[in-house]
Design a protein around this motif. Structure first.
Motif, PDB file in Angstrom:
ATOM      1  N   PRO A   1     -26.853   7.374 -22.523  1.00 12.50           N
ATOM      2  CA  PRO A   1     -25.397   7.250 -22.493  1.00 12.50           C
ATOM      3  C   PRO A   1     -24.885   5.970 -23.150  1.00 12.50           C
ATOM      4  O   PRO A   1     -25.612   4.980 -23.287  1.00 12.50           O
ATOM      5  N   THR A   2     -23.631   6.037 -23.519  1.00 11.63           N
ATOM      6  CA  THR A   2     -22.908   4.849 -23.941  1.00 11.63           C
ATOM      7  C   THR A   2     -21.680   4.715 -23.042  1.00 11.63           C
ATOM      8  O   THR A   2     -21.142   5.712 -22.547  1.00 11.63           O
ATOM      9  N   ILE A   3     -21.281   3.494 -22.801  1.00  7.07           N
ATOM     10  CA  ILE A   3     -20.036   3.199 -22.092  1.00  7.07           C
ATOM     11  C   ILE A   3     -19.241   2.264 -22.992  1.00  7.07           C
ATOM     12  O   ILE A   3     -19.774   1.254 -23.469  1.00  7.07           O
ATOM     13  N   LEU A   4     -18.004   2.650 -23.260  1.00 10.78           N
ATOM     14  CA  LEU A   4     -17.151   1.906 -24.198  1.00 10.78           C
ATOM     15  C   LEU A   4     -17.843   1.742 -25.544  1.00 10.78           C
ATOM     16  O   LEU A   4     -17.720   0.724 -26.220  1.00 10.78           O
ATOM     17  N   GLY A   5     -18.633   2.764 -25.925  1.00  6.49           N
ATOM     18  CA  GLY A   5     -19.309   2.763 -27.215  1.00  6.49           C
ATOM     19  C   GLY A   5     -20.605   1.980 -27.271  1.00  6.49           C
ATOM     20  O   GLY A   5     -21.227   1.892 -28.327  1.00  6.49           O
TER      21      GLY A   5
ATOM     22  N   HIS B   1     -18.426  13.393  -8.247  1.00  5.95           N
ATOM     23  CA  HIS B   1     -17.422  12.569  -8.927  1.00  5.95           C
ATOM     24  C   HIS B   1     -18.020  11.917 -10.168  1.00  5.95           C
ATOM     25  O   HIS B   1     -19.223  11.954 -10.393  1.00  5.95           O
ATOM     26  N   ASN B   2     -17.163  11.292 -10.943  1.00 13.90           N
ATOM     27  CA  ASN B   2     -17.642  10.470 -12.049  1.00 13.90           C
ATOM     28  C   ASN B   2     -17.645   9.015 -11.593  1.00 13.90           C
ATOM     29  O   ASN B   2     -17.064   8.672 -10.561  1.00 13.90           O
ATOM     30  N   HIS B   3     -18.323   8.148 -12.345  1.00 14.19           N
ATOM     31  CA  HIS B   3     -18.321   6.717 -12.061  1.00 14.19           C
ATOM     32  C   HIS B   3     -17.609   5.929 -13.150  1.00 14.19           C
ATOM     33  O   HIS B   3     -17.049   4.883 -12.884  1.00 14.19           O
ATOM     34  N   TRP B   4     -17.732   6.386 -14.362  1.00 11.71           N
ATOM     35  CA  TRP B   4     -17.363   5.563 -15.510  1.00 11.71           C
ATOM     36  C   TRP B   4     -16.254   6.198 -16.323  1.00 11.71           C
ATOM     37  O   TRP B   4     -16.089   7.413 -16.334  1.00 11.71           O
TER      38      TRP B   4
END
Length: 138
Positions: free
Chosen positions: A40-44, A100-103
């Protein structure tokens, strides 16, 4: 003497069933399993944080003989959630307590599922492991 203390290798056995790593602190057994196939990526930005890609389980003794309080927080791709839920709902003892989601801004979209039960920890681990397999979680 409680169930976890009697069975020194129980935590390792639970980790083997769940394909994770065991950590025992006094009467608490924690099992962590990384979803190594998730990238995964978070904020790219790529992440391999356990906060994002780990399946986490804990087992604590309760007053009932040979039973533990079993808790889990599991991470899924969206397409894995329904197959997992269909299988885990067949259990008469395991409760699904949150989905649920986290991010925000993560790719791919990740969904987290929480479970709880009071039952024999081996039974819990086997039921969850089977449901994970049926959902295609590697």
């Amino acid at each position: 003497m409680n169930f976890l203390a009697k069975e020194k290798c129980l935590c390792e056995e639970l980790a083997n069933i769940l394909k994770g790593e065991a950590e025992q602190k006094k009467n608490l057994c924690k099992v962590t399993r990384e979803r190594k196939n998730l990238k995964p990526t978070i904020l790219g930005h790529p992440t391999s944080s356990d906060l994002v890609i780990a399946l986490e389980f804990s087992f604590e003794p309760v007053a009932k003989k040979d039973k533990t309080l079993n808790l889990a927080e599991l991470v899924f791709l969206q397409e894995e959630v329904n197959p997992f839920l269909q299988e885990i709902k067949k259990s008469e003892q395991i409760l699904v307590t949150a989905i649920h989601n986290h991010w925000l801004f993560e790719e791919p979209r990740l969904i987290y599922v929480h479970l709880e039960s009071v039952q024999n920890p081996i039974e819990f681990a086997k039921e969850v492991a089977y449901a994970l397999k049926k959902a295609g979680v590697k």
